[in-house]
Design a protein around this motif. Sequence first.
Motif, PDB file in Angstrom:
ATOM      1  N   ALA A  50      -4.327  -2.838  -1.310  1.00 41.93           N
ATOM      2  CA  ALA A  50      -5.562  -3.621  -1.319  1.00 41.93           C
ATOM      3  C   ALA A  50      -5.960  -4.014  -2.738  1.00 41.93           C
ATOM      4  CB  ALA A  50      -6.690  -2.833  -0.652  1.00 41.93           C
ATOM      5  N   HIS A  51      -5.835  -3.082  -3.655  1.00 39.11           N
ATOM      6  CA  HIS A  51      -6.206  -3.369  -5.046  1.00 39.11           C
ATOM      7  C   HIS A  51      -5.220  -4.350  -5.684  1.00 39.11           C
ATOM      8  CE1 HIS A  51      -8.542  -2.552  -8.633  1.00 39.11           C
ATOM      9  NE2 HIS A  51      -7.396  -2.495  -9.312  1.00 39.11           N
ATOM     10  N   ALA A  52      -3.938  -4.153  -5.436  1.00 40.05           N
ATOM     11  CA  ALA A  52      -2.919  -5.043  -6.002  1.00 40.05           C
ATOM     12  C   ALA A  52      -3.067  -6.460  -5.459  1.00 40.05           C
ATOM     13  CB  ALA A  52      -1.527  -4.516  -5.702  1.00 40.05           C
ATOM     14  N   SER A  53      -3.436  -6.579  -4.193  1.00 41.18           N
ATOM     15  CA  SER A  53      -3.535  -7.907  -3.574  1.00 41.18           C
ATOM     16  C   SER A  53      -4.669  -8.751  -4.142  1.00 41.18           C
ATOM     17  CB  SER A  53      -3.674  -7.784  -2.057  1.00 41.18           C
ATOM     18  OG  SER A  53      -4.914  -7.221  -1.712  1.00 41.18           O
ATOM     19  N   LYS A  54      -5.553  -8.144  -4.912  1.00 35.63           N
ATOM     20  CA  LYS A  54      -6.619  -8.913  -5.570  1.00 35.63           C
ATOM     21  C   LYS A  54      -6.044  -9.825  -6.657  1.00 35.63           C
ATOM     22  CE  LYS A  54     -10.192  -5.436  -4.799  1.00 35.63           C
ATOM     23  NZ  LYS A  54     -11.070  -4.454  -5.448  1.00 35.63           N
ATOM     24  N   SER A  55      -4.946  -9.411  -7.265  1.00 34.09           N
ATOM     25  CA  SER A  55      -4.363 -10.224  -8.338  1.00 34.09           C
ATOM     26  C   SER A  55      -2.908 -10.611  -8.094  1.00 34.09           C
ATOM     27  CB  SER A  55      -4.474  -9.491  -9.679  1.00 34.09           C
ATOM     28  OG  SER A  55      -3.775  -8.272  -9.626  1.00 34.09           O
ATOM     29  N   VAL A  56      -2.251  -9.962  -7.143  1.00 33.56           N
ATOM     30  CA  VAL A  56      -0.846 -10.261  -6.844  1.00 33.56           C
ATOM     31  C   VAL A  56      -0.779 -10.909  -5.465  1.00 33.56           C
ATOM     32  CG1 VAL A  56       1.426  -9.253  -6.436  1.00 33.56           C
ATOM     33  CG2 VAL A  56      -0.044  -8.317  -8.230  1.00 33.56           C
ATOM     34  N   LYS A  57      -0.160 -12.062  -5.397  1.00 35.40           N
ATOM     35  CA  LYS A  57      -0.015 -12.781  -4.121  1.00 35.40           C
ATOM     36  C   LYS A  57       1.386 -12.586  -3.563  1.00 35.40           C
ATOM     37  CE  LYS A  57      -4.142 -14.187  -4.691  1.00 35.40           C
ATOM     38  NZ  LYS A  57      -5.076 -13.157  -4.349  1.00 35.40           N
ATOM     39  N   ASN A  58       1.553 -12.885  -2.292  1.00 31.46           N
ATOM     40  CA  ASN A  58       2.848 -12.835  -1.602  1.00 31.46           C
ATOM     41  C   ASN A  58       3.473 -11.447  -1.570  1.00 31.46           C
ATOM     42  OD1 ASN A  58       2.773 -15.670  -1.188  1.00 31.46           O
ATOM     43  ND2 ASN A  58       3.533 -15.980  -3.264  1.00 31.46           N
ATOM     44  N   ILE A  59       2.647 -10.401  -1.385  1.00 32.12           N
ATOM     45  CA  ILE A  59       3.180  -9.041  -1.260  1.00 32.12           C
ATOM     46  C   ILE A  59       3.992  -8.959   0.023  1.00 32.12           C
ATOM     47  CG2 ILE A  59       2.591  -6.603  -0.920  1.00 32.12           C
ATOM     48  CD1 ILE A  59       0.177  -7.050  -2.749  1.00 32.12           C
ATOM     49  N   LYS A  60       5.221  -8.461  -0.096  1.00 33.48           N
ATOM     50  CA  LYS A  60       6.140  -8.396   1.040  1.00 33.48           C
ATOM     51  C   LYS A  60       6.326  -6.978   1.576  1.00 33.48           C
ATOM     52  CE  LYS A  60       7.011 -12.761   0.886  1.00 33.48           C
ATOM     53  NZ  LYS A  60       6.360 -13.627   1.848  1.00 33.48           N
ATOM     54  N   SER A  61       6.260  -5.968   0.695  1.00 36.50           N
ATOM     55  CA  SER A  61       6.473  -4.594   1.164  1.00 36.50           C
ATOM     56  C   SER A  61       5.903  -3.594   0.172  1.00 36.50           C
ATOM     57  CB  SER A  61       7.964  -4.320   1.370  1.00 36.50           C
ATOM     58  OG  SER A  61       8.643  -4.333   0.137  1.00 36.50           O
ATOM     59  N   VAL A  62       5.752  -2.375   0.666  1.00 41.54           N
ATOM     60  CA  VAL A  62       5.325  -1.265  -0.184  1.00 41.54           C
ATOM     61  C   VAL A  62       6.228  -0.073   0.133  1.00 41.54           C
ATOM     62  CG1 VAL A  62       3.527  -0.526   1.442  1.00 41.54           C
ATOM     63  CG2 VAL A  62       3.380   0.172  -0.938  1.00 41.54           C
ATOM     64  N   TYR A  63       6.722   0.574  -0.896  1.00 40.57           N
ATOM     65  CA  TYR A  63       7.602   1.725  -0.755  1.00 40.57           C
ATOM     66  C   TYR A  63       6.902   2.920  -1.386  1.00 40.57           C
ATOM     67  CZ  TYR A  63      11.500   4.850  -1.835  1.00 40.57           C
ATOM     68  OH  TYR A  63      12.314   5.944  -1.966  1.00 40.57           O
ATOM     69  N   MET A  64       6.644   3.949  -0.578  1.00 37.75           N
ATOM     70  CA  MET A  64       5.993   5.143  -1.092  1.00 37.75           C
ATOM     71  C   MET A  64       7.046   5.972  -1.808  1.00 37.75           C
ATOM     72  SD  MET A  64       3.211   7.580   0.784  1.00 37.75           S
ATOM     73  CE  MET A  64       2.717   6.270   1.856  1.00 37.75           C
ATOM     74  N   HIS A  65       7.046   5.868  -3.125  1.00 36.48           N
ATOM     75  CA  HIS A  65       8.075   6.462  -3.974  1.00 36.48           C
ATOM     76  C   HIS A  65       7.883   7.971  -4.138  1.00 36.48           C
ATOM     77  CE1 HIS A  65      10.984   6.691  -7.191  1.00 36.48           C
ATOM     78  NE2 HIS A  65      10.085   7.129  -8.034  1.00 36.48           N
ATOM     79  N   GLU A  66       6.652   8.400  -4.285  1.00 37.46           N
ATOM     80  CA  GLU A  66       6.385   9.811  -4.589  1.00 37.46           C
ATOM     81  C   GLU A  66       5.008  10.183  -4.057  1.00 37.46           C
ATOM     82  OE1 GLU A  66       5.718  11.826  -8.793  1.00 37.46           O
ATOM     83  OE2 GLU A  66       7.764  11.063  -8.553  1.00 37.46           O
ATOM     84  N   GLN A  67       4.875  11.414  -3.573  1.00 41.42           N
ATOM     85  CA  GLN A  67       3.594  11.917  -3.089  1.00 41.42           C
ATOM     86  C   GLN A  67       3.284  13.241  -3.779  1.00 41.42           C
ATOM     87  OE1 GLN A  67       5.025  12.129   0.975  1.00 41.42           O
ATOM     88  NE2 GLN A  67       3.462  10.659   1.583  1.00 41.42           N
ATOM     89  N   SER A  68       2.007  13.448  -4.074  1.00 35.90           N
ATOM     90  CA  SER A  68       1.565  14.729  -4.612  1.00 35.90           C
ATOM     91  C   SER A  68       0.103  14.924  -4.232  1.00 35.90           C
ATOM     92  CB  SER A  68       1.742  14.780  -6.137  1.00 35.90           C
ATOM     93  OG  SER A  68       0.919  13.820  -6.756  1.00 35.90           O
ATOM     94  N   ALA A  69      -0.412  16.089  -4.513  1.00 35.44           N
ATOM     95  CA  ALA A  69      -1.805  16.377  -4.188  1.00 35.44           C
ATOM     96  C   ALA A  69      -2.364  17.384  -5.187  1.00 35.44           C
ATOM     97  CB  ALA A  69      -1.924  16.924  -2.774  1.00 35.44           C
ATOM     98  N   THR A  70      -3.665  17.326  -5.370  1.00 33.87           N
ATOM     99  CA  THR A  70      -4.339  18.351  -6.165  1.00 33.87           C
ATOM    100  C   THR A  70      -5.060  19.288  -5.196  1.00 33.87           C
ATOM    101  OG1 THR A  70      -6.332  16.994  -6.444  1.00 33.87           O
ATOM    102  CG2 THR A  70      -4.644  16.828  -8.153  1.00 33.87           C
ATOM    103  N   VAL A  71      -5.192  20.541  -5.611  1.00 34.63           N
ATOM    104  CA  VAL A  71      -5.797  21.557  -4.756  1.00 34.63           C
ATOM    105  C   VAL A  71      -7.038  22.122  -5.438  1.00 34.63           C
ATOM    106  CG1 VAL A  71      -5.431  23.795  -3.637  1.00 34.63           C
ATOM    107  CG2 VAL A  71      -3.569  22.132  -3.749  1.00 34.63           C
ATOM    108  N   LYS A  72      -8.099  22.273  -4.659  1.00 40.02           N
ATOM    109  CA  LYS A  72      -9.348  22.849  -5.163  1.00 40.02           C
ATOM    110  C   LYS A  72      -9.867  23.828  -4.114  1.00 40.02           C
ATOM    111  CE  LYS A  72     -13.844  21.500  -6.970  1.00 40.02           C
ATOM    112  NZ  LYS A  72     -14.740  20.372  -7.243  1.00 40.02           N
ATOM    113  N   ASP A  73     -10.150  25.039  -4.523  1.00 38.51           N
ATOM    114  CA  ASP A  73     -10.658  26.088  -3.628  1.00 38.51           C
ATOM    115  C   ASP A  73      -9.757  26.302  -2.415  1.00 38.51           C
ATOM    116  OD1 ASP A  73     -12.913  26.463  -5.282  1.00 38.51           O
ATOM    117  OD2 ASP A  73     -13.997  24.856  -4.251  1.00 38.51           O
ATOM    118  N   GLY A  74      -8.452  26.250  -2.631  1.00 36.04           N
ATOM    119  CA  GLY A  74      -7.506  26.518  -1.560  1.00 36.04           C
ATOM    120  C   GLY A  74      -7.288  25.374  -0.582  1.00 36.04           C
ATOM    121  N   LYS A  75      -7.840  24.189  -0.876  1.00 40.39           N
ATOM    122  CA  LYS A  75      -7.687  23.039   0.022  1.00 40.39           C
ATOM    123  C   LYS A  75      -7.271  21.816  -0.784  1.00 40.39           C
ATOM    124  CE  LYS A  75     -11.120  24.584   3.330  1.00 40.39           C
ATOM    125  NZ  LYS A  75     -12.345  24.262   4.047  1.00 40.39           N
TER     126      LYS A  75
END
Length: 66
Positions: A26-51
């Motif tokens: 959504a953010h990229a589409s504000k300035s980039v047109k003709n988006i064809k695909s998105v590839y989720m390259h890497e995932q991570s998370a931060t943890v706070k109070d055990g969650k």
Amino acid sequence: MAVLKVIEILSNSDKSWEDAAAKAVAHASKSVKNIKSVYMHEQSATVKDGKIDQYRVNVKITFEVN
């Protein structure tokens, strides 16, 4: 013949990795047109109070260059 370009974007969400990826597109589409695909390259998370506090994704967005 189409010419495609790939950019890499980091995004985060307090809901899910899917929401983080959607926010990146959504953010990229504000300035980039003709988006064809998105590839989720890497995932991570931060943890706070055990969650999980923040879901983070590194996505590659492919778009057609005019």
